[in-house]
Motif scaffolding. Sequence first.
Motif, PDB file in Angstrom:
ATOM      1  N   UNK A  32       0.817  -1.430  -0.163  1.00 48.82           N
ATOM      2  CA  UNK A  32      -0.070  -0.029   0.411  1.00 48.82           C
ATOM      3  C   UNK A  32       0.785   0.929   0.230  1.00 48.82           C
ATOM      4  N   UNK A  33       2.318   1.502   0.844  1.00 51.42           N
ATOM      5  CA  UNK A  33       2.899   2.432   1.246  1.00 51.42           C
ATOM      6  C   UNK A  33       3.390   2.433  -0.667  1.00 51.42           C
ATOM      7  N   UNK A  34       3.530   1.504  -0.707  1.00 50.87           N
ATOM      8  CA  UNK A  34       4.782   1.699  -2.754  1.00 50.87           C
ATOM      9  C   UNK A  34       3.399   1.996  -3.810  1.00 50.87           C
ATOM     10  N   UNK A  35       2.725   1.408  -3.396  1.00 51.37           N
ATOM     11  CA  UNK A  35       1.426   2.512  -4.827  1.00 51.37           C
ATOM     12  C   UNK A  35       1.443   3.590  -4.313  1.00 51.37           C
ATOM     13  N   UNK A  36       0.854   4.245  -3.331  1.00 51.06           N
ATOM     14  CA  UNK A  36       0.493   5.248  -2.765  1.00 51.06           C
ATOM     15  C   UNK A  36       1.822   6.475  -3.326  1.00 51.06           C
ATOM     16  N   UNK A  37       3.545   5.747  -2.442  1.00 55.02           N
ATOM     17  CA  UNK A  37       4.069   6.890  -3.328  1.00 55.02           C
ATOM     18  C   UNK A  37       4.198   6.717  -4.916  1.00 55.02           C
ATOM     19  N   UNK A  38       4.050   5.318  -5.729  1.00 56.31           N
ATOM     20  CA  UNK A  38       3.785   6.181  -6.668  1.00 56.31           C
ATOM     21  C   UNK A  38       3.394   7.013  -7.558  1.00 56.31           C
ATOM     22  N   UNK A  39       1.474   6.468  -6.906  1.00 57.67           N
ATOM     23  CA  UNK A  39       0.382   7.119  -7.617  1.00 57.67           C
ATOM     24  C   UNK A  39       1.274   8.552  -7.137  1.00 57.67           C
ATOM     25  N   UNK A  40       1.536   9.130  -6.179  1.00 52.37           N
ATOM     26  CA  UNK A  40       1.890  10.395  -6.531  1.00 52.37           C
ATOM     27  C   UNK A  40       3.141  10.543  -6.927  1.00 52.37           C
ATOM     28  N   UNK A  41       3.512  10.375  -6.914  1.00 56.28           N
ATOM     29  CA  UNK A  41       4.924  10.967  -7.981  1.00 56.28           C
ATOM     30  C   UNK A  41       5.002  11.112  -9.182  1.00 56.28           C
ATOM     31  N   UNK A  42       4.654  10.146  -9.571  1.00 56.12           N
ATOM     32  CA  UNK A  42       3.512  10.514 -10.561  1.00 56.12           C
ATOM     33  C   UNK A  42       2.727  11.517 -11.399  1.00 56.12           C
ATOM     34  N   UNK A  43       1.666  11.516 -10.515  1.00 52.87           N
ATOM     35  CA  UNK A  43       0.421  12.570 -10.442  1.00 52.87           C
ATOM     36  C   UNK A  43       1.689  14.318 -10.130  1.00 52.87           C
ATOM     37  N   UNK A  44       3.015  14.615  -9.409  1.00 52.60           N
ATOM     38  CA  UNK A  44       3.077  15.458  -9.019  1.00 52.60           C
ATOM     39  C   UNK A  44       4.473  16.241 -10.676  1.00 52.60           C
ATOM     40  N   UNK A  45       4.896  14.570 -10.878  1.00 53.40           N
ATOM     41  CA  UNK A  45       5.729  14.714 -12.077  1.00 53.40           C
ATOM     42  C   UNK A  45       4.868  14.691 -13.478  1.00 53.40           C
ATOM     43  N   UNK A  63      12.678  11.827 -17.805  1.00 54.78           N
ATOM     44  CA  UNK A  63      13.528  12.379 -16.426  1.00 54.78           C
ATOM     45  C   UNK A  63      12.999  12.279 -15.221  1.00 54.78           C
ATOM     46  N   UNK A  64      11.931  13.200 -15.374  1.00 58.08           N
ATOM     47  CA  UNK A  64      11.094  12.860 -13.992  1.00 58.08           C
ATOM     48  C   UNK A  64      10.751  11.499 -13.363  1.00 58.08           C
ATOM     49  N   UNK A  65      10.235  11.117 -14.064  1.00 59.87           N
ATOM     50  CA  UNK A  65       9.623  10.048 -13.541  1.00 59.87           C
ATOM     51  C   UNK A  65      10.903   9.379 -13.413  1.00 59.87           C
ATOM     52  N   UNK A  66      12.145   8.864 -13.880  1.00 55.31           N
ATOM     53  CA  UNK A  66      12.931   8.643 -13.897  1.00 55.31           C
ATOM     54  C   UNK A  66      13.581   9.134 -12.488  1.00 55.31           C
ATOM     55  N   UNK A  67      13.515  10.086 -12.550  1.00 57.37           N
ATOM     56  CA  UNK A  67      14.156  10.812 -10.575  1.00 57.37           C
ATOM     57  C   UNK A  67      13.281   9.966  -9.305  1.00 57.37           C
ATOM     58  N   UNK A  69      12.913   7.172  -9.132  1.00 58.67           N
ATOM     59  CA  UNK A  69      13.445   5.730  -8.342  1.00 58.67           C
ATOM     60  C   UNK A  69      14.401   6.319  -7.082  1.00 58.67           C
ATOM     61  N   UNK A  70      15.223   7.198  -7.492  1.00 58.20           N
ATOM     62  CA  UNK A  70      16.556   7.424  -6.339  1.00 58.20           C
ATOM     63  C   UNK A  70      15.348   8.179  -5.050  1.00 58.20           C
ATOM     64  N   UNK A  71      14.065   8.828  -5.986  1.00 59.02           N
ATOM     65  CA  UNK A  71      13.352   9.365  -4.611  1.00 59.02           C
ATOM     66  C   UNK A  71      12.765   8.079  -3.820  1.00 59.02           C
ATOM     67  N   UNK A  72      12.402   7.232  -4.407  1.00 55.08           N
ATOM     68  CA  UNK A  72      11.595   6.245  -3.516  1.00 55.08           C
ATOM     69  C   UNK A  72      12.330   5.730  -2.079  1.00 55.08           C
ATOM     70  N   UNK A  73      13.684   5.419  -3.178  1.00 52.32           N
ATOM     71  CA  UNK A  73      14.245   4.771  -1.703  1.00 52.32           C
ATOM     72  C   UNK A  73      14.801   5.436  -1.425  1.00 52.32           C
ATOM     73  N   UNK A  74      14.699   7.117  -1.202  1.00 52.95           N
ATOM     74  CA  UNK A  74      15.710   8.107  -0.687  1.00 52.95           C
ATOM     75  C   UNK A  74      14.515   8.493   0.885  1.00 52.95           C
ATOM     76  N   UNK A  75      13.266   8.162  -0.461  1.00 52.16           N
ATOM     77  CA  UNK A  75      12.086   8.937   1.255  1.00 52.16           C
ATOM     78  C   UNK A  75      12.098   7.804   1.955  1.00 52.16           C
ATOM     79  N   UNK A  76      11.679   6.289   1.235  1.00 56.50           N
ATOM     80  CA  UNK A  76      11.676   5.130   3.113  1.00 56.50           C
ATOM     81  C   UNK A  76      12.838   4.454   3.591  1.00 56.50           C
TER      82      UNK A  76
END
Length: 86
Positions: A32-45, A63-67, A69-76
């Motif tokens: 659920x956390x992964x899905x929420x992060x993905x939806x929020x990131x794609x919406x923001x980008x 490039x926004x979408x590719x960014x 990946x490190x944002x996900x790992x950095x956040x968690x």
Amino acid sequence: MTDADHIDEPDADESLADRVRSHVRGNRTGMIQDLAFAVAWVTLASLLYDFAFAGAPQWVLYMFMLAGIPAYFGFFISLEIAKEQR
């Protein structure tokens, strides 16, 4: 990045649906956390690309979408560090 309660070895008589159900049960919060992060990131980008950088080429969106990946790992990772410091 999520902790599973236990890792099951698949049984010979266990169906695919049973294995999927077991996996989801063990990783529900993380999924659920992964899905929420993905939806929020794609919406923001997408919003940034559509409004702030409206005249930019398509590769900027990629490039926004590719960014993400490190944002996900950095956040968690920072979230885990914050939880350990409590």
